[in-house]
Design a protein around this motif. Structure first.
Motif, PDB file in Angstrom:
ATOM      1  N   ASP A  46      -7.477  -8.351   5.944  1.00  0.00           N
ATOM      2  CA  ASP A  46      -7.538  -7.588   4.693  1.00  0.00           C
ATOM      3  C   ASP A  46      -8.469  -8.239   3.662  1.00  0.00           C
ATOM      4  O   ASP A  46      -8.365  -7.974   2.478  1.00  0.00           O
TER       5      ASP A  46
ATOM      6  N   LYS B 259      -2.368  -1.508   7.115  1.00  0.00           N
ATOM      7  CA  LYS B 259      -3.319  -1.901   6.067  1.00  0.00           C
ATOM      8  C   LYS B 259      -4.733  -2.108   6.602  1.00  0.00           C
ATOM      9  O   LYS B 259      -5.707  -1.623   6.011  1.00  0.00           O
TER      10      LYS B 259
ATOM     11  N   ARG C  24      -0.184   4.233   7.258  1.00  0.00           N
ATOM     12  CA  ARG C  24      -1.299   3.689   8.034  1.00  0.00           C
ATOM     13  C   ARG C  24      -1.305   2.162   7.895  1.00  0.00           C
ATOM     14  O   ARG C  24      -1.134   1.644   6.789  1.00  0.00           O
TER      15      ARG C  24
ATOM     16  N   SER D  75       1.921   3.008   2.479  1.00  0.00           N
ATOM     17  CA  SER D  75       1.205   3.957   3.331  1.00  0.00           C
ATOM     18  C   SER D  75       1.721   3.828   4.752  1.00  0.00           C
ATOM     19  O   SER D  75       2.115   2.745   5.177  1.00  0.00           O
TER      20      SER D  75
ATOM     21  N   LEU E  26       0.835  -1.217   0.000  1.00  0.00           N
ATOM     22  CA  LEU E  26       0.000   0.000   0.000  1.00  0.00           C
ATOM     23  C   LEU E  26       0.865   1.261   0.000  1.00  0.00           C
ATOM     24  O   LEU E  26       0.370   2.349  -0.288  1.00  0.00           O
TER      25      LEU E  26
ATOM     26  N   LEU F 286      -8.119  -1.663  -2.948  1.00  0.00           N
ATOM     27  CA  LEU F 286      -9.001  -1.065  -1.928  1.00  0.00           C
ATOM     28  C   LEU F 286     -10.139  -0.307  -2.597  1.00  0.00           C
ATOM     29  O   LEU F 286     -11.295  -0.412  -2.189  1.00  0.00           O
TER      30      LEU F 286
ATOM     31  N   ASP G  59     -14.065  -0.972  -2.254  1.00  0.00           N
ATOM     32  CA  ASP G  59     -14.926   0.120  -1.799  1.00  0.00           C
ATOM     33  C   ASP G  59     -16.099   0.289  -2.773  1.00  0.00           C
ATOM     34  O   ASP G  59     -17.251   0.421  -2.346  1.00  0.00           O
TER      35      ASP G  59
ATOM     36  N   PRO H 133     -12.836   0.977   8.731  1.00  0.00           N
ATOM     37  CA  PRO H 133     -11.590   0.236   8.525  1.00  0.00           C
ATOM     38  C   PRO H 133     -11.849  -1.223   8.140  1.00  0.00           C
ATOM     39  O   PRO H 133     -12.829  -1.823   8.606  1.00  0.00           O
TER      40      PRO H 133
ATOM     41  N   HIS I 150      -7.008   0.870   6.789  1.00  0.00           N
ATOM     42  CA  HIS I 150      -7.509   1.566   5.596  1.00  0.00           C
ATOM     43  C   HIS I 150      -9.002   1.284   5.499  1.00  0.00           C
ATOM     44  O   HIS I 150      -9.478   0.234   5.922  1.00  0.00           O
ATOM     45  N   GLU I 151      -9.742   2.250   4.935  1.00  0.00           N
ATOM     46  CA  GLU I 151     -11.198   2.153   4.985  1.00  0.00           C
ATOM     47  C   GLU I 151     -11.837   1.792   3.655  1.00  0.00           C
ATOM     48  O   GLU I 151     -11.382   2.244   2.608  1.00  0.00           O
TER      49      GLU I 151
ATOM     50  N   THR J  35      -3.338  -3.471  -2.463  1.00  0.00           N
ATOM     51  CA  THR J  35      -2.895  -2.201  -3.052  1.00  0.00           C
ATOM     52  C   THR J  35      -4.037  -1.182  -2.933  1.00  0.00           C
ATOM     53  O   THR J  35      -5.192  -1.552  -2.696  1.00  0.00           O
ATOM     54  N   ILE J  36      -3.689   0.100  -3.136  1.00  0.00           N
ATOM     55  CA  ILE J  36      -4.718   1.145  -3.066  1.00  0.00           C
ATOM     56  C   ILE J  36      -5.788   0.905  -4.145  1.00  0.00           C
ATOM     57  O   ILE J  36      -6.982   1.096  -3.908  1.00  0.00           O
TER      58      ILE J  36
END
Ligand code: UD1
Ligand code: CA
Length: 487
Positions: free
Chosen positions: A105, A24, A22, A20, A18, A244, A248, A33, A27-28, A240-241
């Motif tokens: 995750d 993993k 934050r 990041s 990620l 995500l 989402d 989260p 992440h939201e 990965t973003i």
């Protein structure tokens, strides 16, 4: 004591892919989260007291984010792979007959699927049961190698990086979700080695190890579609973003479908951002580009117009939110009309049939039934009684630079436009305040208060001034002879 079933959620990894700071699992997606989604699903199957979350990377931060759920924690300091995560949970769960292992995750997993996996595991008398799926593109996932095409028995799980060319054609993936009988698991768990691409202890190697020890390892393939989600979407992971964002989108589409199935109209749902826990009653209409966030609850027959953002609010029935309003941590009662461009900040309590017009800001303000603030006002730390009218540009001066003070306005009060009310102050029932007043003293019931400079008008003043100016201009334009520098 021999307990039947515990859940272990692996959430100690860093989430290197990620890029990041934050962790993993914090992440939201859908406004929550990842780990909270997994805990919520697990909590439908076992009591939170039997859910153990393995934490390691930024453990304190992860614990703080989910502490309220009542789960328990296991420390995996210096995480060295999913196998190591379960080794660290040994003490906590050895007293249970079985464990369900979930990945922090893999957030879209449904409680129904967890229960089915559990039932299948029991019926098969297996030492290890792997939840599997066959997505369109299995790249990146561990692949499940069955003993035969028509039976549930599994030989091994092979990670993507170790796949042979032939194994790359296998579409059945390991979801990272398993059921284990604890006795054989912990008997053989110490045999894991880090002889692989990441030099980690892979939990996936337990499939091969248990098989070699003549223990039964089976796969339970996810069959149908989840509520509004595509088959297999339920077990997709987020490394990965971009992944995500895809989860989402899946979750939000499912949320919009859930609301529409319950009688809510959503125009262009793909443009709306609706968090997973939002509730909306039937016959409410939501226009494009609306955001409904957090624990927002909306009643029936409301109209939420475009570009409005509502976060953690409760709205009654037949509420109208016009375009581009921002509401947070507030309540709005039946029949209220808000906006456009209104800002309801935390602690606003908007009563029945109240009207809040454009460019009105409220904060910790209670407006009782039928009160109106139609234009350009600031109402902070204020109470406005039933039927009172707040004129355009009225401001409650609630802050003296150190403390906040309250403005109390009674019932049926008329506050003229552009007045300032310097708190702490009370304006009693039925009082009238003249426009442009700066009110610094309490106003008794039924009184008129005017606090502004008195107006005077000088008749003929404009014509006289023009005449004076014209004569000055004429003198200035007469040419001067001789020495121009003399006065
Ligand atoms: C894992 C599986 C893979 C499967 C995929 C499904 C292994 C070796 N591979 O791969 O077969 O297809 O999940 O999504 O297990 N974690 C810990 N401690 C650690 C390492 C990881 O708690 O030391 C946690 C992570 O926080 C994460 C979960 O375990 O929530 C899975 O770890 P991750 O590194 O994402 O595994 P994948 O590479 O996705
Ligand atoms: Ca993963």
């Amino acid at each position: 004591m021999n307990l039947k079933l515990a859940v272990v959620i692996m959430a100690a990894g860093k989430g290197t892919r990620l890029k990041s700071s934050r962790p993993k699992v914090l992440h939201e997606i859908g406004g929550k989260p990842l780990l909270r989604h997994v805990i919520a699903a697990a909590g439908q199957v076992v009591d939170p007291a039997h859910i153990f979350v393995v934490v390691g990377h930024q453990a304190e931060r992860v614990k703080a984010a989910v502490a309220a759920t009542g789960v328990r924690f296991v420390e995996q300091t210096d995480p060295r792979g999913t196998g190591h995560a379960i080794q660290c949970a040994r003490e906590a769960v050895i007293g249970y007959e079985h464990i369900l292992v979930l990945s922090g995750d893999v957030p879209l997993i449904r409680p129904e699927t967890i229960s089915q996996l559990w039932q299948f595991h029991l019926a098969e008398h297996a030492a290890m049961t792997i939840l599997t799926a066959a997505p369109e593109d299995p790249t990146g996932y561990g692949r499940v190698l069955r003993k035969s095409t028509d039976g549930p028995e599994v030989d091994a799980i092979v990670e993507q990086k170790a796949l042979t060319l032939e194994q790359q054609t296998v579409r059945e993936i390991n979801s990272g979700i398993y059921a284990f009988k604890t006795a054989p698991l912990f008997k053989h768990l110490g045999k894991l080695t880090a002889n692989n691409a990441h030099a980690e202890l892979y939990l996936t190697d337990m499939a091969g190890l248990l098989c070699s020890a003549q223990e039964r390892v089976v796969a339970f393939e996810l069959a149908g579609a989840g509520k509004g989600t595509a088959p297999a979407a339920e077990v997709l992971g987020a490394n990965t973003i971009a992944e995500l964002a895809a989860l989402d989108a899946t979750l939000r589409a499912a949320t919009a479908n859930r609301l529409m199935a319950a009688g809510v109209t959503i125009f262009r749902p793909e443009t709306c951002v609706i968090d997973a826990d939002v509730e909306v009653a039937p016959d409410t209409v939501i226009e494009p580009f609306v955001q409904l966030l957090g624990a927002t609850r909306i009643g029936a027959e409301c109209l939420i117009r475009s570009y409005t953002v509502v976060e953690n609010c409760t709205l009654g029935n037949q509420v109208l939110l016009r375009q581009s309003c921002i509401l947070s941590e507030s309540t709005v009662a039946d029949g209220a009309k808000i906006g456009p461009f209104a800002h309801l900040r935390p602690g606003s309590q908007i009563g029945e049939e109240v009207h809040i017009g454009n460019f009105v800001e409220t904060k910790k303000a209670r407006l009782d039934k039928g009160a109106k603030a139609g234009h350009l006002a600031y109402l902070g730390d204020a109470e406005v009684g039933e039927g009172s009218n707040i004129g355009a540009g009225v401001i409650t001066c609630n802050y003296d630079g150190v403390h906040k003070h309250t403005t109390r306005i009674g019932k049926g009060v008329f506050v003229g436009s552009d007045s300032t009310l310097v708190a702490p102050i009370a304006v009693e029932d039925g009082a009238y305040i003249g426009a442009g007043s700066c009110i610094t003293k309490d106003v008794p019931a039924g009184a008129l208060a005017v606090a502004r400079a008195r107006q005077f008008s000088k008749e003929g003043w404009v014509a006289a001034r023009r005449a004076r100016q014209a004569s000055q201009d004429q003198k200035a334009s007469i040419p001067v002879s001789g020495n121009r520098h003399l006065p």
